[in-house]
Structure formats: C-alpha cells, structure tokens
Scaffold this motif. Structure first.
Motif, mmCIF file in Angstrom:
data_model
loop_
_atom_site.group_PDB
_atom_site.id
_atom_site.type_symbol
_atom_site.label_atom_id
_atom_site.label_comp_id
_atom_site.label_asym_id
_atom_site.label_seq_id
_atom_site.Cartn_x
_atom_site.Cartn_y
_atom_site.Cartn_z
ATOM 1 N N VAL A 18 8.152 7.419 7.871
ATOM 2 C CA VAL A 18 6.850 8.081 7.821
ATOM 3 C C VAL A 18 6.297 8.160 6.398
ATOM 4 C CG1 VAL A 18 5.651 10.279 8.195
ATOM 5 C CG2 VAL A 18 7.097 9.318 9.988
ATOM 6 N N ASN A 19 7.084 8.616 5.443
ATOM 7 C CA ASN A 19 6.581 8.750 4.067
ATOM 8 C C ASN A 19 6.195 7.402 3.478
ATOM 9 O OD1 ASN A 19 6.839 11.537 4.059
ATOM 10 N ND2 ASN A 19 8.912 11.474 3.219
ATOM 11 N N GLU A 20 7.041 6.410 3.655
ATOM 12 C CA GLU A 20 6.751 5.063 3.147
ATOM 13 C C GLU A 20 5.496 4.490 3.817
ATOM 14 O OE1 GLU A 20 8.963 0.711 2.754
ATOM 15 O OE2 GLU A 20 9.940 2.323 3.863
ATOM 16 N N TYR A 21 5.383 4.685 5.121
ATOM 17 C CA TYR A 21 4.215 4.217 5.866
ATOM 18 C C TYR A 21 2.942 4.877 5.337
ATOM 19 C CZ TYR A 21 0.631 4.662 9.426
ATOM 20 O OH TYR A 21 -0.578 4.717 10.067
ATOM 21 N N GLU A 22 2.967 6.192 5.159
ATOM 22 C CA GLU A 22 1.768 6.892 4.704
ATOM 23 C C GLU A 22 1.348 6.441 3.315
ATOM 24 O OE1 GLU A 22 2.192 11.109 5.412
ATOM 25 O OE2 GLU A 22 1.950 10.814 7.584
ATOM 26 N N GLN A 23 2.295 6.112 2.470
ATOM 27 C CA GLN A 23 1.955 5.567 1.157
ATOM 28 C C GLN A 23 1.316 4.189 1.292
ATOM 29 O OE1 GLN A 23 5.490 5.688 -1.272
ATOM 30 N NE2 GLN A 23 5.596 7.907 -1.218
ATOM 31 N N ALA A 24 1.874 3.341 2.152
ATOM 32 C CA ALA A 24 1.317 1.996 2.376
ATOM 33 C C ALA A 24 -0.093 2.088 2.952
ATOM 34 C CB ALA A 24 2.228 1.193 3.289
ATOM 35 N N MET A 25 -0.312 3.057 3.825
ATOM 36 C CA MET A 25 -1.629 3.196 4.457
ATOM 37 C C MET A 25 -2.725 3.547 3.460
ATOM 38 S SD MET A 25 -2.046 2.269 7.507
ATOM 39 C CE MET A 25 -3.645 3.028 7.810
ATOM 40 N N GLU A 26 -2.387 4.248 2.410
ATOM 41 C CA GLU A 26 -3.399 4.530 1.383
ATOM 42 C C GLU A 26 -3.959 3.214 0.834
ATOM 43 O OE1 GLU A 26 -4.690 7.464 0.673
ATOM 44 O OE2 GLU A 26 -3.311 8.560 1.974
ATOM 45 N N GLN A 41 -11.369 6.036 9.643
ATOM 46 C CA GLN A 41 -10.695 7.297 9.908
ATOM 47 C C GLN A 41 -9.243 6.993 10.244
ATOM 48 O OE1 GLN A 41 -13.481 8.511 13.092
ATOM 49 N NE2 GLN A 41 -13.757 10.359 11.862
ATOM 50 N N TRP A 42 -8.381 7.925 9.890
ATOM 51 C CA TRP A 42 -6.933 7.750 10.105
ATOM 52 C C TRP A 42 -6.385 9.069 10.632
ATOM 53 C CZ3 TRP A 42 -3.052 8.233 5.619
ATOM 54 C CH2 TRP A 42 -1.789 7.794 6.008
ATOM 55 N N PHE A 43 -5.674 9.001 11.747
ATOM 56 C CA PHE A 43 -5.199 10.201 12.425
ATOM 57 C C PHE A 43 -3.705 10.122 12.706
ATOM 58 C CE2 PHE A 43 -9.559 9.446 13.756
ATOM 59 C CZ PHE A 43 -10.159 10.680 13.617
ATOM 60 N N SER A 80 1.278 -6.663 6.275
ATOM 61 C CA SER A 80 2.635 -6.885 6.795
ATOM 62 C C SER A 80 3.628 -5.830 6.322
ATOM 63 C CB SER A 80 3.130 -8.278 6.390
ATOM 64 O OG SER A 80 3.265 -8.365 4.988
ATOM 65 N N ARG A 81 3.274 -5.055 5.322
ATOM 66 C CA ARG A 81 4.198 -4.044 4.795
ATOM 67 C C ARG A 81 4.607 -3.012 5.840
ATOM 68 N NH1 ARG A 81 1.685 -1.716 -0.587
ATOM 69 N NH2 ARG A 81 3.414 -0.280 -0.286
ATOM 70 N N ILE A 82 3.758 -2.758 6.818
ATOM 71 C CA ILE A 82 4.104 -1.714 7.787
ATOM 72 C C ILE A 82 4.781 -2.263 9.046
ATOM 73 C CG2 ILE A 82 2.251 -0.216 6.956
ATOM 74 C CD1 ILE A 82 0.825 -0.768 9.698
#
Length: 104
Positions: A18-26, A41-43, A80-82
């Motif tokens: 989750v933490n790694e994903y949320e950083q990638a999403m930024e 938007q991101w939920f 592709s990172r996620i």
C-alpha cells in the motif's frame, strides 16, 4: 464537438504494498495530464480493504483505448511500476469508459 469520456479504473492492492503503491500513484497522477486526462480523482474504498479507484476524463475514445493499453504495458516506465502490487497482477486492473447520457 465530441463528448469526453469518463474513465473508471478499479483494482485491489496487496496489503504489503500500500505505501509503495501510494507513492507510485503520486507520479502516475502527475503523468496523466500528458495523455490529456482531466478532472483526475483517486479514491480508496471505505468498506473494501485496499480497493482503489481512479476516475478521470479523456477527450476521445482513442485516448481511452491508448491509455487502457499503456496502463497494462510491462514496458511503460511508470505505469508498470504498480503491476506487481495489484492483487492478481495487471490483468486485474479493470478499466471502463462511460459517456454521459445527460450532463447536469
């Protein structure tokens, strides 16, 4: 004038990522306007653990088709990172386009 499409993406992230994903999403969110995505938007779900949804608009169906393909492309430097963080892998990144029946 062509009506824009509302894009809806949905997938579940592995709890350990989750933490790694949320950083990638930024970074992903910052990149989406380069594909003419707007109103991004991101939920995260409140009642389904680790379920995420992205919504944004694109101007044409061609934009949707291209972006849907790129989001699952193993060669894309950012999207592709996620893939490995999604439960079930990139095949579980669900993506749909909707055209408004009526705008209010």
């Amino acid at each position: 004038m062509t009506q824009s499409l509302q894009i809806f993406m949905e997938y579940r992230i592995k709890p350990d990522n989750v933490n790694e994903y949320e950083q990638a999403m930024e970074h992903i969110i910052a990149e989406l306007p380069n594909f003419e995505a707007k109103e991004i938007q991101w939920f995260v779900a409140t009642d389904q653990p680790h379920l995420y949804v992205e919504m944004f608009k694109v101007p044409t169906e061609a934009h949707y088709v291209a972006l849907k393909k790129l989001r699952r492309d193993d060669e894309h430097h950012l999207f592709s990172r996620i893939h490995s963080m999604v439960e079930g892998g990139k095949e579980k990144i669900h993506c749909w386009a909707f055209r408004a029946k009526k705008e209010v």
